[in-house]
Design an enzyme around this catalytic site. Structure first.
Site, PDB file in Angstrom:
ATOM      1  N   ALA A  36      26.421  34.590  -1.610  1.00 31.76           N
ATOM      2  CA  ALA A  36      25.875  35.917  -1.894  1.00 31.76           C
ATOM      3  C   ALA A  36      26.903  36.919  -2.385  1.00 31.76           C
ATOM      4  O   ALA A  36      26.669  38.118  -2.340  1.00 31.76           O
ATOM      5  CB  ALA A  36      25.185  36.462  -0.640  1.00 31.76           C
ATOM      6  N   ASP A  82      32.238  28.070   4.312  1.00 29.45           N
ATOM      7  CA  ASP A  82      32.218  27.005   3.315  1.00 29.45           C
ATOM      8  C   ASP A  82      31.069  26.081   3.696  1.00 29.45           C
ATOM      9  O   ASP A  82      31.129  25.412   4.730  1.00 29.45           O
ATOM     10  CB  ASP A  82      33.547  26.248   3.315  1.00 29.45           C
ATOM     11  CG  ASP A  82      33.637  25.220   2.198  1.00 29.45           C
ATOM     12  OD1 ASP A  82      32.574  24.796   1.676  1.00 29.45           O
ATOM     13  OD2 ASP A  82      34.765  24.814   1.856  1.00 29.45           O
ATOM     14  N   TYR A 107      25.719  17.896 -11.411  1.00 34.66           N
ATOM     15  CA  TYR A 107      24.942  19.055 -10.984  1.00 34.66           C
ATOM     16  C   TYR A 107      23.447  18.756 -11.027  1.00 34.66           C
ATOM     17  O   TYR A 107      22.707  19.049 -10.080  1.00 34.66           O
ATOM     18  CB  TYR A 107      25.282  20.233 -11.895  1.00 34.66           C
ATOM     19  CG  TYR A 107      24.527  21.503 -11.618  1.00 34.66           C
ATOM     20  CD1 TYR A 107      24.896  22.340 -10.565  1.00 34.66           C
ATOM     21  CD2 TYR A 107      23.473  21.898 -12.439  1.00 34.66           C
ATOM     22  CE1 TYR A 107      24.219  23.532 -10.335  1.00 34.66           C
ATOM     23  CE2 TYR A 107      22.798  23.085 -12.213  1.00 34.66           C
ATOM     24  CZ  TYR A 107      23.168  23.902 -11.162  1.00 34.66           C
ATOM     25  OH  TYR A 107      22.501  25.085 -10.940  1.00 34.66           O
ATOM     26  N   ALA A 108      22.993  18.139 -12.121  1.00 30.30           N
ATOM     27  CA  ALA A 108      21.581  17.825 -12.275  1.00 30.30           C
ATOM     28  C   ALA A 108      21.111  16.851 -11.199  1.00 30.30           C
ATOM     29  O   ALA A 108      20.023  17.002 -10.631  1.00 30.30           O
ATOM     30  CB  ALA A 108      21.322  17.243 -13.668  1.00 30.30           C
ATOM     31  N   ALA A 127      22.414  16.409  -8.195  1.00 30.07           N
ATOM     32  CA  ALA A 127      22.394  17.102  -6.904  1.00 30.07           C
ATOM     33  C   ALA A 127      21.178  18.002  -6.781  1.00 30.07           C
ATOM     34  O   ALA A 127      20.520  18.047  -5.732  1.00 30.07           O
ATOM     35  CB  ALA A 127      23.674  17.916  -6.730  1.00 30.07           C
ATOM     36  N   LYS A 128      20.853  18.726  -7.844  1.00 32.70           N
ATOM     37  CA  LYS A 128      19.712  19.639  -7.797  1.00 32.70           C
ATOM     38  C   LYS A 128      18.386  18.881  -7.737  1.00 32.70           C
ATOM     39  O   LYS A 128      17.420  19.358  -7.129  1.00 32.70           O
ATOM     40  CB  LYS A 128      19.740  20.568  -9.017  1.00 32.70           C
ATOM     41  CG  LYS A 128      20.871  21.595  -8.978  1.00 32.70           C
ATOM     42  CD  LYS A 128      20.788  22.480  -7.741  1.00 32.70           C
ATOM     43  CE  LYS A 128      21.768  23.643  -7.792  1.00 32.70           C
ATOM     44  NZ  LYS A 128      21.701  24.480  -6.574  1.00 32.70           N
TER      45      LYS A 128
END
Length: 256
Positions: free
Chosen positions: A18, A67, A159-160, A162-163
């Site tokens: 955030a 973390d 990334y793809a 994992a998402k």
């Protein structure tokens, strides 16, 4: 017509990642509506100014260094949340990271790092926060996937992947935790004019007109709108869903 069903006033919300962009916008939106917010980042100095800004605006915020890859750090984050605000109603799993590389050029360490932050981090936070919700009065969990996780993304295979895992986890957990009063949903943004994307695409949030329909890039505040909806009683009949926020869809025109 009442809009009370869209309110998160009185709730406690924990928002990861955030310090800027979408996570910051969500934290500020929830706080402006009356929620107590806990915001975290890997660096305390990055998240402190966000909490200070919320407090100066009359909101309630607690900044914690965390973390999401480290289980002890995540458990301490959840414990701090409960200790400060006596509960937890909403978890927003926004923390994420990526870098561009072709698949054969991604080292094992690079692959693990991105999967660890985006997928394993969601696992850590959801288990820790979910325990509080399931033992209490339930709650809402909002995960963050991506259009990349739905359709793939050249040079972002780590990334793809994992998402895509996050989106699948969302539907699975929604089924498993329904009896515990926990709703689990997901947002899959397309291009959003965060500072990082803006620097790459040359488009800032100030240049985006929310009244314009014909566009392929949105603002962090528009994603915050979706998050508030999912956290509010207005979304009481939604669980296990992934909402894609991407602007105009890609549809091939038929040849004349």
């Amino acid at each position: 017509m009442t809009t009370e069903q869209f309110s998160v006033d009185g709730d406690t919300a924990l928002v990861t990642g955030a310090s800027s962009g979408i996570g910051r916008a969500i934290a500020e939106r929830f706080a402006a509506d009356g929620a107590d917010v806990v915001i975290c980042s890997r660096e305390q100095e990055n998240v402190d100014p966000v909490a200070e800004g919320i407090e100066e605006s009359g909101g309630s915020a607690l900044a914690v260094e965390c973390d999401v890859r480290d289980r002890e750090s995540v458990e301490a984050l959840v414990e701090a949340t409960v200790a400060e605000f006596d509960g937890l109603d909403t978890l927003v799993n926004n923390a994420g990271a990526s870098f561009m590389a072709n698949f054969e050029g991604i080292s094992e360490n690079g692959w693990k790092t991105i999967v660890d932050i985006n997928l394993h981090g969601t696992y850590h936070c959801t288990q820790a926060a979910g325990e509080v919700m399931r033992e209490g009065d339930g709650g809402t969990i909002i995960n963050f996937a991506s259009v990349a996780g739905q359709e793939g993304a050249p040079f972002m295979s780590h990334y793809a992947a994992a998402k895509a895992g996050v989106a699948n986890l969302t539907s699975t957990l929604a089924y498993e935790w329904a009896d515990d009063g926990v709703r689990v949903n997901c947002i899959a943004p397309g291009f959003v004019a965060t500072p990082g994307v803006a620097s790459q695409m040359g488009v800032t949030a100030d240049e985006i007109d929310r009244e314009e329909v014909d566009r392929k890039i949105g603002t962090s505040e528009e994603i915050a709108d979706v998050a508030q909806f999912l956290a509010s009683p207005a979304a009481s009949y939604l669980t296990g869903e992934t909402i894609t926020a991407r602007g105009v869809p890609d549809i091939m025109e038929s040849p004349e």
